[in-house]
Design a protein around this motif. Structure first.
Motif, PDB file in Angstrom:
ATOM      1  N   PRO A  34      -0.550   5.987  -7.014  1.00 24.23           N
ATOM      2  CA  PRO A  34      -1.939   6.295  -7.238  1.00 24.23           C
ATOM      3  C   PRO A  34      -3.034   5.276  -6.811  1.00 24.23           C
ATOM      4  N   LEU A  35      -2.706   4.218  -6.501  1.00 25.59           N
ATOM      5  CA  LEU A  35      -3.740   3.452  -5.749  1.00 25.59           C
ATOM      6  C   LEU A  35      -4.088   3.873  -4.361  1.00 25.59           C
ATOM      7  N   ARG A  36      -3.077   4.599  -3.641  1.00 22.32           N
ATOM      8  CA  ARG A  36      -3.434   4.943  -2.147  1.00 22.32           C
ATOM      9  C   ARG A  36      -4.291   6.211  -2.462  1.00 22.32           C
ATOM     10  N   GLU A  37      -4.169   7.253  -3.584  1.00 24.49           N
ATOM     11  CA  GLU A  37      -4.966   7.851  -3.585  1.00 24.49           C
ATOM     12  C   GLU A  37      -6.486   7.844  -4.179  1.00 24.49           C
ATOM     13  N   LEU A  38      -6.538   6.535  -5.027  1.00 21.91           N
ATOM     14  CA  LEU A  38      -7.591   6.107  -5.286  1.00 21.91           C
ATOM     15  C   LEU A  38      -8.725   5.617  -4.230  1.00 21.91           C
ATOM     16  N   GLU A  85       1.258   0.038   8.380  1.00 23.45           N
ATOM     17  CA  GLU A  85       0.861   0.777   7.234  1.00 23.45           C
ATOM     18  C   GLU A  85      -0.171   1.685   7.564  1.00 23.45           C
ATOM     19  N   ILE A  86      -1.302   1.302   8.202  1.00 21.75           N
ATOM     20  CA  ILE A  86      -2.211   2.271   8.685  1.00 21.75           C
ATOM     21  C   ILE A  86      -1.972   3.543   9.334  1.00 21.75           C
ATOM     22  N   ALA A  87      -0.973   3.287  10.362  1.00 20.53           N
ATOM     23  CA  ALA A  87      -0.294   4.319  11.034  1.00 20.53           C
ATOM     24  C   ALA A  87       0.426   5.469  10.015  1.00 20.53           C
ATOM     25  N   LEU A  88       0.987   4.815   8.994  1.00 19.30           N
ATOM     26  CA  LEU A  88       1.735   5.870   8.166  1.00 19.30           C
ATOM     27  C   LEU A  88       0.759   6.385   7.138  1.00 19.30           C
ATOM     28  N   LEU A  89      -0.467   5.680   6.744  1.00 21.16           N
ATOM     29  CA  LEU A  89      -1.382   6.439   6.043  1.00 21.16           C
ATOM     30  C   LEU A  89      -2.150   7.595   6.942  1.00 21.16           C
ATOM     31  N   ARG A  90      -2.520   7.343   8.217  1.00 18.99           N
ATOM     32  CA  ARG A  90      -2.847   8.123   9.066  1.00 18.99           C
ATOM     33  C   ARG A  90      -1.895   9.342   9.392  1.00 18.99           C
ATOM     34  N   ALA A  91      -0.635   9.074   9.364  1.00 23.29           N
ATOM     35  CA  ALA A  91       0.344  10.296   9.638  1.00 23.29           C
ATOM     36  C   ALA A  91       0.626  11.008   8.448  1.00 23.29           C
ATOM     37  N   GLU A  92       0.318  10.311   7.099  1.00 23.56           N
ATOM     38  CA  GLU A  92       0.086  11.459   5.917  1.00 23.56           C
ATOM     39  C   GLU A  92      -0.841  12.301   5.764  1.00 23.56           C
ATOM     40  N   LYS A  93      -1.974  11.903   6.606  1.00 24.55           N
ATOM     41  CA  LYS A  93      -3.207  12.599   6.151  1.00 24.55           C
ATOM     42  C   LYS A  93      -3.261  13.910   7.223  1.00 24.55           C
TER      43      LYS A  93
END
Length: 164
Positions: free
Chosen positions: A112-116, A140-148
């Motif tokens: 939920p914090l990642r979505e927020l 971790e930033i690369a994972l966030l970008r890959a999910e987007k």
């Protein structure tokens, strides 16, 4: 259940209803001795098991306080933090277990914090997952970008700079 009026050790359940949020049962009781009625509320109590083995009751406020530190200086309101705390509590209750290890509370916060707020997520994750270097942040930033990025899509190519 003791009668709150005459302290008799027994009572009869007259009516039972699920509370509005579904997390509790409200029971209307009547004492067989003094015949007075009273209400009890039964709630599921989540217990957090710490790494040391000690236990403590789950506290939504403690979750919100911890996350608010990660959100300091970010455009995240009190209402959003309260909703996050409720999501975390609901997720833990949905597991069906009355005892939850402390690390599962942290895991329940991350989604939920990642979505927020992504910046607050990185702050919280860096402490929770014990990041030790900038490489941990980059991963971790690369994972966030890959999910987007939608699957099968590549980032747009860089345009060559015009030379005059």
């Amino acid at each position: 259940m003791h009668c709150p009026y005459c302290r008799h050790t027994d009572s009869r359940v007259v009516d039972s209803r699920v509370a509005e949020d579904g997390g509790a049962i409200r029971r209307r009781r009547q004492c067989p001795v003094c015949e007075k009625r009273f209400t009890t509320v039964e709630q599921m109590q989540l217990t957090v098991v710490k790494r040391s083995g000690a236990t403590e009751p789950f506290s939504r406020e403690k979750v919100v306080n911890g996350v608010s530190k990660a959100c300091k200086g970010r455009p995240v309101g009190v209402d959003a933090l309260s909703r996050l705390g409720q999501k975390v509590e609901d997720a833990l209750k949905a597991s069906g277990s009355p005892e939850v290890p402390a690390h599962e509370v942290g895991l329940a916060i991350l989604g939920p914090l990642r979505e927020l707020d992504e910046v607050a997520y990185l702050r919280f994750a860096s402490v929770y997952r014990q990041f030790e270097s900038a490489d941990d942040f980059e991963t971790e930033i690369a994972l966030l970008r890959a999910e987007k990025e939608p699957e099968g899509t590549e980032p747009p190519p860089l345009r060559p700079t015009q030379q005059t």
